[in-house]
Design a protein around this motif. Sequence first.
Motif, short mmCIF file in Angstrom:
data_model
loop_
_atom_site.label_atom_id
_atom_site.label_comp_id
_atom_site.label_asym_id
_atom_site.label_seq_id
_atom_site.Cartn_x
_atom_site.Cartn_y
_atom_site.Cartn_z
N ALA A 185 0.93 -1.38 -0.18
CA ALA A 185 0.00 0.21 0.03
C ALA A 185 0.50 1.40 -0.29
O ALA A 185 0.41 1.82 -0.62
CB ALA A 185 -0.85 0.41 1.01
N LEU A 186 2.26 1.77 0.50
CA LEU A 186 2.57 2.50 0.95
C LEU A 186 3.47 2.64 -0.62
O LEU A 186 3.50 3.79 -0.98
CB LEU A 186 4.09 1.71 1.84
N ALA A 187 3.84 1.54 -1.75
CA ALA A 187 4.40 2.05 -2.62
C ALA A 187 3.18 1.99 -3.53
O ALA A 187 3.77 3.15 -4.52
CB ALA A 187 4.93 0.16 -3.66
N LEU A 188 2.10 1.81 -3.47
CA LEU A 188 0.95 1.86 -4.46
C LEU A 188 0.61 3.50 -4.09
O LEU A 188 0.66 4.05 -5.12
CB LEU A 188 -0.14 1.34 -4.06
N SER A 189 0.43 4.16 -2.68
CA SER A 189 -0.02 5.68 -2.26
C SER A 189 2.02 6.58 -3.63
O SER A 189 1.16 7.16 -4.24
CB SER A 189 1.24 5.44 -1.39
N ARG A 190 3.37 5.65 -3.18
CA ARG A 190 4.08 6.54 -4.19
C ARG A 190 3.60 6.66 -5.17
O ARG A 190 3.71 7.82 -6.13
CB ARG A 190 5.37 6.19 -3.70
N HIS A 220 -11.11 0.06 -3.57
CA HIS A 220 -11.59 -0.24 -4.44
C HIS A 220 -11.93 0.15 -5.13
O HIS A 220 -12.41 0.50 -6.35
CB HIS A 220 -12.40 -1.69 -3.69
N ARG A 221 -13.15 1.25 -3.96
CA ARG A 221 -13.95 2.08 -4.98
C ARG A 221 -12.91 3.59 -5.90
O ARG A 221 -13.41 3.71 -6.91
CB ARG A 221 -14.53 3.10 -4.02
N ILE A 222 -12.29 3.56 -5.14
CA ILE A 222 -11.50 4.57 -5.60
C ILE A 222 -10.82 4.86 -7.19
O ILE A 222 -9.97 5.29 -7.51
CB ILE A 222 -10.35 5.12 -4.77
N THR A 223 -10.15 2.78 -6.66
CA THR A 223 -9.24 2.40 -7.92
C THR A 223 -10.20 2.53 -8.96
O THR A 223 -9.46 3.40 -9.52
CB THR A 223 -8.50 0.94 -7.39
N ASP A 224 -11.72 2.12 -8.88
CA ASP A 224 -11.91 1.97 -10.05
C ASP A 224 -12.17 3.71 -10.70
O ASP A 224 -11.72 3.50 -11.83
CB ASP A 224 -13.79 1.23 -9.83
N ARG A 225 -12.42 4.52 -9.88
CA ARG A 225 -12.94 6.12 -10.34
C ARG A 225 -11.93 6.72 -10.43
O ARG A 225 -11.46 7.30 -11.97
CB ARG A 225 -13.45 6.49 -9.09
N SER A 226 -10.60 6.93 -10.30
CA SER A 226 -9.68 6.30 -10.55
C SER A 226 -9.15 6.16 -11.66
O SER A 226 -8.16 7.60 -12.88
CB SER A 226 -8.60 6.41 -9.66
N VAL A 247 -4.96 3.43 3.61
CA VAL A 247 -4.77 1.16 3.96
C VAL A 247 -3.32 1.06 5.08
O VAL A 247 -3.34 0.79 5.38
CB VAL A 247 -5.23 0.70 2.67
N ALA A 248 -1.97 1.98 4.62
CA ALA A 248 -1.00 1.26 4.87
C ALA A 248 -1.51 1.85 6.36
O ALA A 248 -0.75 0.69 7.01
CB ALA A 248 0.29 1.84 4.38
N THR A 249 -1.10 2.64 6.53
CA THR A 249 -1.87 3.14 8.23
C THR A 249 -2.09 1.87 8.72
O THR A 249 -2.23 2.15 10.16
CB THR A 249 -2.07 4.33 8.28
N CYS A 250 -3.79 1.93 8.47
CA CYS A 250 -4.53 1.10 9.62
C CYS A 250 -3.97 -0.25 9.18
O CYS A 250 -4.36 -1.00 10.55
CB CYS A 250 -5.56 1.17 8.53
N ALA A 251 -3.35 -1.15 8.29
CA ALA A 251 -2.94 -2.57 8.73
C ALA A 251 -1.64 -2.27 9.26
O ALA A 251 -1.43 -3.08 9.79
CB ALA A 251 -2.30 -2.62 6.80
N GLY A 252 -0.75 -0.79 9.62
CA GLY A 252 0.55 -0.97 10.53
C GLY A 252 0.15 -0.90 12.14
O GLY A 252 0.10 -0.77 12.45
N ALA A 290 -10.43 -2.59 7.43
CA ALA A 290 -11.53 -3.44 6.63
C ALA A 290 -12.45 -1.61 5.57
O ALA A 290 -12.88 -1.59 4.47
CB ALA A 290 -12.81 -3.95 7.55
N ALA A 291 -13.24 -0.71 6.45
CA ALA A 291 -13.60 0.48 5.80
C ALA A 291 -13.02 1.31 4.48
O ALA A 291 -12.96 1.48 3.44
CB ALA A 291 -13.53 1.31 6.74
N THR A 292 -10.91 1.13 5.20
CA THR A 292 -10.38 1.83 3.65
C THR A 292 -9.91 0.47 2.86
O THR A 292 -10.08 1.26 1.94
CB THR A 292 -9.09 2.31 4.33
N TRP A 293 -9.85 -0.31 3.33
CA TRP A 293 -9.78 -1.36 1.85
C TRP A 293 -11.30 -1.24 1.43
O TRP A 293 -10.56 -1.15 -0.13
CB TRP A 293 -9.82 -2.32 3.04
#
Length: 126
Positions: free
Chosen positions: A66-71, A108-114, A88-93, A101-104
């Motif tokens: 998630a951190l690499a994806l963010s960068r 998915h929603r943001i990925t599709d729209r982005s 997501v990375a913060t919550c997982a950490g 679960a909420a950010t996960w």
Amino acid sequence: MGQVVALCHEEGVRLDPARLRGLVADVGRGAAAGITGLALEEMARRLARMEEHYQGGETRQIRRHALALSRRAGTVGMTSLARVAGDVATCAGRGDMVAFAATWTRLHRITDRSLSALHALRNGHG
């Protein structure tokens, strides 16, 4: 007994077209398209790996991807995706599985729209 109401949240996405224009100015249109394409491929691979780790309950690996994806999302101007992947990375950490679960789900929603917004922008519709 109260009535159950389903709420639908339509969240917009943010792209930074200036980041893409800057990339084109720096390396040219063809190279910028190649860089963006490679970034999208890398993000898709990271998301697939994150899904595998999610199925296995491996939050430490999810955090790393998630951190690499963010960068990577930030480098191509996908600011909403970069921010949510960071969340997501913060919550997982933190091991906060309710927030995770909420950010996960939000990721998915943001990925599709982005991706849709980026394709529209690249094709001159944004």
